[in-house]
Design a protein around this motif. Structure first.
Motif, PDB file in Angstrom:
ATOM      1  N   PHE A  76      12.317 -43.752  33.052  1.00  0.00           N
ATOM      2  CA  PHE A  76      11.422 -42.580  33.749  1.00  0.00           C
ATOM      3  C   PHE A  76      10.080 -43.345  33.969  1.00  0.00           C
ATOM      4  O   PHE A  76       9.446 -44.042  33.172  1.00  0.00           O
ATOM      5  CB  PHE A  76      11.203 -41.616  32.775  1.00  0.00           C
ATOM      6  CG  PHE A  76      12.580 -40.810  32.401  1.00  0.00           C
ATOM      7  CD1 PHE A  76      13.020 -39.649  33.130  1.00  0.00           C
ATOM      8  CD2 PHE A  76      13.260 -41.180  31.568  1.00  0.00           C
ATOM      9  CE1 PHE A  76      14.206 -38.909  33.136  1.00  0.00           C
ATOM     10  CE2 PHE A  76      14.778 -40.482  31.030  1.00  0.00           C
ATOM     11  CZ  PHE A  76      14.948 -39.357  31.887  1.00  0.00           C
ATOM     12  N   ASP A  77       9.547 -42.789  35.059  1.00  0.00           N
ATOM     13  CA  ASP A  77       8.195 -42.883  35.432  1.00  0.00           C
ATOM     14  C   ASP A  77       7.437 -41.799  34.646  1.00  0.00           C
ATOM     15  O   ASP A  77       8.157 -40.750  33.906  1.00  0.00           O
ATOM     16  CB  ASP A  77       7.801 -42.789  36.834  1.00  0.00           C
ATOM     17  CG  ASP A  77       6.462 -42.527  37.107  1.00  0.00           C
ATOM     18  OD1 ASP A  77       5.834 -43.556  36.810  1.00  0.00           O
ATOM     19  OD2 ASP A  77       6.065 -41.629  37.676  1.00  0.00           O
ATOM     20  N   LEU A  78       6.099 -41.732  34.410  1.00  0.00           N
ATOM     21  CA  LEU A  78       5.391 -40.845  33.352  1.00  0.00           C
ATOM     22  C   LEU A  78       4.505 -40.149  34.376  1.00  0.00           C
ATOM     23  O   LEU A  78       4.794 -38.691  34.371  1.00  0.00           O
ATOM     24  CB  LEU A  78       4.374 -41.808  32.511  1.00  0.00           C
ATOM     25  CG  LEU A  78       3.734 -41.065  31.459  1.00  0.00           C
ATOM     26  CD1 LEU A  78       4.474 -40.349  30.569  1.00  0.00           C
ATOM     27  CD2 LEU A  78       2.736 -41.911  30.674  1.00  0.00           C
ATOM     28  N   ASP A  79       3.449 -40.510  35.213  1.00  0.00           N
ATOM     29  CA  ASP A  79       2.510 -39.608  35.889  1.00  0.00           C
ATOM     30  C   ASP A  79       3.235 -39.082  36.987  1.00  0.00           C
ATOM     31  O   ASP A  79       3.751 -39.743  37.628  1.00  0.00           O
ATOM     32  CB  ASP A  79       1.355 -40.311  36.276  1.00  0.00           C
ATOM     33  CG  ASP A  79       0.486 -40.997  35.154  1.00  0.00           C
ATOM     34  OD1 ASP A  79       0.136 -40.209  34.273  1.00  0.00           O
ATOM     35  OD2 ASP A  79       0.470 -42.197  35.273  1.00  0.00           O
ATOM     36  N   GLY A  80       3.486 -37.842  37.080  1.00  0.00           N
ATOM     37  CA  GLY A  80       4.060 -37.092  38.301  1.00  0.00           C
ATOM     38  C   GLY A  80       5.507 -36.914  38.130  1.00  0.00           C
ATOM     39  O   GLY A  80       6.239 -36.367  38.673  1.00  0.00           O
ATOM     40  N   THR A  81       6.077 -37.286  37.022  1.00  0.00           N
ATOM     41  CA  THR A  81       7.308 -37.224  36.862  1.00  0.00           C
ATOM     42  C   THR A  81       7.777 -36.581  35.231  1.00  0.00           C
ATOM     43  O   THR A  81       8.422 -35.458  35.429  1.00  0.00           O
ATOM     44  CB  THR A  81       8.136 -38.495  36.629  1.00  0.00           C
ATOM     45  OG1 THR A  81       8.196 -39.389  37.845  1.00  0.00           O
ATOM     46  CG2 THR A  81       9.710 -38.399  36.295  1.00  0.00           C
ATOM     47  N   LEU A  82       7.013 -36.916  34.349  1.00  0.00           N
ATOM     48  CA  LEU A  82       7.035 -36.154  32.974  1.00  0.00           C
ATOM     49  C   LEU A  82       5.844 -35.276  32.685  1.00  0.00           C
ATOM     50  O   LEU A  82       6.159 -34.313  32.188  1.00  0.00           O
ATOM     51  CB  LEU A  82       7.358 -37.305  31.827  1.00  0.00           C
ATOM     52  CG  LEU A  82       8.608 -38.106  31.994  1.00  0.00           C
ATOM     53  CD1 LEU A  82       8.524 -39.229  30.913  1.00  0.00           C
ATOM     54  CD2 LEU A  82       9.871 -37.448  32.105  1.00  0.00           C
ATOM     55  N   ILE A  83       4.569 -35.801  33.214  1.00  0.00           N
ATOM     56  CA  ILE A  83       3.754 -35.403  32.793  1.00  0.00           C
ATOM     57  C   ILE A  83       2.706 -35.219  33.963  1.00  0.00           C
ATOM     58  O   ILE A  83       2.728 -35.780  35.158  1.00  0.00           O
ATOM     59  CB  ILE A  83       2.851 -35.914  31.960  1.00  0.00           C
ATOM     60  CG1 ILE A  83       2.147 -37.361  32.202  1.00  0.00           C
ATOM     61  CG2 ILE A  83       3.440 -36.012  30.416  1.00  0.00           C
ATOM     62  CD1 ILE A  83       1.284 -37.945  31.399  1.00  0.00           C
ATOM     63  N   ASP A  84       1.959 -33.886  34.108  1.00  0.00           N
ATOM     64  CA  ASP A  84       1.057 -33.670  35.049  1.00  0.00           C
ATOM     65  C   ASP A  84      -0.521 -34.291  34.668  1.00  0.00           C
ATOM     66  O   ASP A  84      -1.363 -33.136  34.143  1.00  0.00           O
ATOM     67  CB  ASP A  84       0.994 -32.319  35.586  1.00  0.00           C
ATOM     68  CG  ASP A  84      -0.228 -31.798  36.725  1.00  0.00           C
ATOM     69  OD1 ASP A  84      -0.705 -33.071  37.229  1.00  0.00           O
ATOM     70  OD2 ASP A  84      -0.372 -30.867  37.006  1.00  0.00           O
ATOM     71  N   SER A  85      -0.561 -35.596  34.847  1.00  0.00           N
ATOM     72  CA  SER A  85      -1.891 -35.733  34.408  1.00  0.00           C
ATOM     73  C   SER A  85      -3.032 -35.896  35.210  1.00  0.00           C
ATOM     74  O   SER A  85      -4.226 -36.606  34.858  1.00  0.00           O
ATOM     75  CB  SER A  85      -1.529 -37.520  33.878  1.00  0.00           C
ATOM     76  OG  SER A  85      -0.841 -38.291  35.152  1.00  0.00           O
TER      77      SER A  85
END
Length: 227
Positions: free
Chosen positions: A10-19
């Motif tokens: 998984f990617d993090l920013d924009g995929t799992l979290i709205d950072s």
């Protein structure tokens, strides 16, 4: 029924979290210290995806004279320190925690491949209670390469015990870097429509585009059935 994918990265920013709200807050603290005006969250959403150095570079370009090379380093270092010290956890997108737990319960090995620095990524996973779910984490500074280079993604798969060429691995992201890295690694990719794509998400070239993270397990089974 056996899940068709044994490893998901998984990617993090924009995929799992709205950072974007967090990065905006931290960027503006740093910019203020360097005598620059603030940027808006909308501006930051268009800057995310290529790593922290590029984010800071774009923020300076948007607020006055740009900084490049060695001149950028003090600002970048300060931004990274402020971000690491920030204790306000990012917001998980709906369904992320439950879906990741469901996939792990089905025996899927989960990895993270992000262009955000590793120490910040690991801290965020810990604050959000997700760290135990991930068997491998690669930030933008973990290797000499980062997305869209496929070796960034392949390294994560190897740490998960998966052959990077395995037909049972897939990537889940939200922008062009994720799709390009997956294509370079030779695995399918699902794009989430709600992230920071910087272009029409339908034009990213992903195998599938989803609006809701909770739909991921069923969608991946559909992708596998078409292969």
């Amino acid at each position: 029924m056996t899940f068709p994918f044994s490893a998901l990265v998984f990617d993090l920013d924009g995929t799992l979290i709205d950072s974007a709200p967090d990065m905006t807050r931290v960027l503006n603290r740093m910019l203020g210290e360097f005598g620059r005006p603030a940027v808006t969250e909308a501006q930051v959403r268009g800057m995310v995806g290529d790593g922290s150095a590029n984010l800071v570079r774009q923020a300076f370009a948007a607020t006055g004279a740009p900084l490049e090379g060695e001149a950028l380093q003090p600002a970048l270092s300060r931004y990274l320190d402020l971000y690491f010290e920030d204790d306000q956890p990012s917001t998980l997108y709906p369904g992320v925690a439950e879906t990741l737990a469901h996939l792990a319960d089905r025996g899927v090995h989960l990895g993270l491949c992000t262009n955000k620095p590793e120490r910040i990524s690991r801290k965020l996973l810990g604050l959000l209670g997700l760290a135990p779910l991930f068997g491998a984490v690669a930030g933008g500074d973990t290797l000499p390469v980062k997305k869209p280079d496929g070796r960034h993604l392949s390294w994560v798969l190897e740490r998960l015990g998966e052959d990077p060429a395995s037909p049972r691995a897939a990537m889940v992201g939200d922008n062009g870097n994720d799709v390009k890295a997956a294509r370079a690694a030779g695995i399918p990719v699902v794009a989430m429509s709600y992230g920071y794509p910087r272009m029409p998400v339908a034009d990213l070239g992903a195998d599938l585009v989803l609006d809701h993270f909770a739909d991921l397990p069923a969608a991946l089974e559909s992708v596998a059935s078409r292969r």
